[in-house]
Design an enzyme around this catalytic site. Sequence first.
Site, PDB file in Angstrom:
ATOM      1  N   PHE A 140      -3.558 -42.125  -9.129  1.00 11.48           N
ATOM      2  CA  PHE A 140      -2.246 -41.950  -8.492  1.00 11.48           C
ATOM      3  C   PHE A 140      -2.067 -40.501  -8.036  1.00 11.48           C
ATOM      4  CE2 PHE A 140      -1.882 -45.534 -11.365  1.00 11.48           C
ATOM      5  CZ  PHE A 140      -1.350 -46.503 -10.531  1.00 11.48           C
ATOM      6  N   HIS A 141      -3.055 -40.021  -7.321  1.00  2.07           N
ATOM      7  CA  HIS A 141      -2.941 -38.691  -6.746  1.00  2.07           C
ATOM      8  C   HIS A 141      -3.933 -38.554  -5.592  1.00  2.07           C
ATOM      9  CE1 HIS A 141      -6.074 -37.983  -9.946  1.00  2.07           C
ATOM     10  NE2 HIS A 141      -6.679 -37.447  -8.906  1.00  2.07           N
TER      11      HIS A 141
END
Length: 135
Positions: free
Chosen positions: A51-52
């Site tokens: 999630f980045h």
Amino acid sequence: MSLIKWVDFQTLGDHRGSLVALEIGMEKAVPFDIKRVYYIYHTAEGVSRGFHAHHNLRQVAICVAGKCRMVLDDGVKREETWMSSPTRGLLIETMVWREMHDFSDDCVLLVLASEHYDEADYIRSYSEFLEGIRA
Ligand code: TYD
């Protein structure tokens, strides 16, 4: 062009089993000088990671054991692939949002990175990531 870019490794195998060797300067296997290696393992059931995106970091991810599902997103398209082969790596370029899901109990995800760890290089908010893409 697809976000899913594999690099295939040469397998050195004999009757004893298999071996993959990756060396700095092997242009075809890893298209950058490796500054850092880390691996993700024993991921708890139901947990997703990532999630980045990164401003500057390039990575090659190799699932050396087990399996997991990788989602890549460049802000325009979202693609996914199962990772389960120790003989190929997934090249993840800069400014690509990544998520990892559905880790098997035995999954070991090895990551080769082009830079040292730098929290300032991370974009951990999806809306900020989209703003960065459109800037
Ligand atoms: P994190 O980036 O949250 O992992 P993922 O993206 O796979 O979910 O990293 C977890 C923790 O480990 C966080 O505190 C940062 C630290 N870390 C390092 O110190 N060095 C590293 O090379 C990496 C990848 C993480």
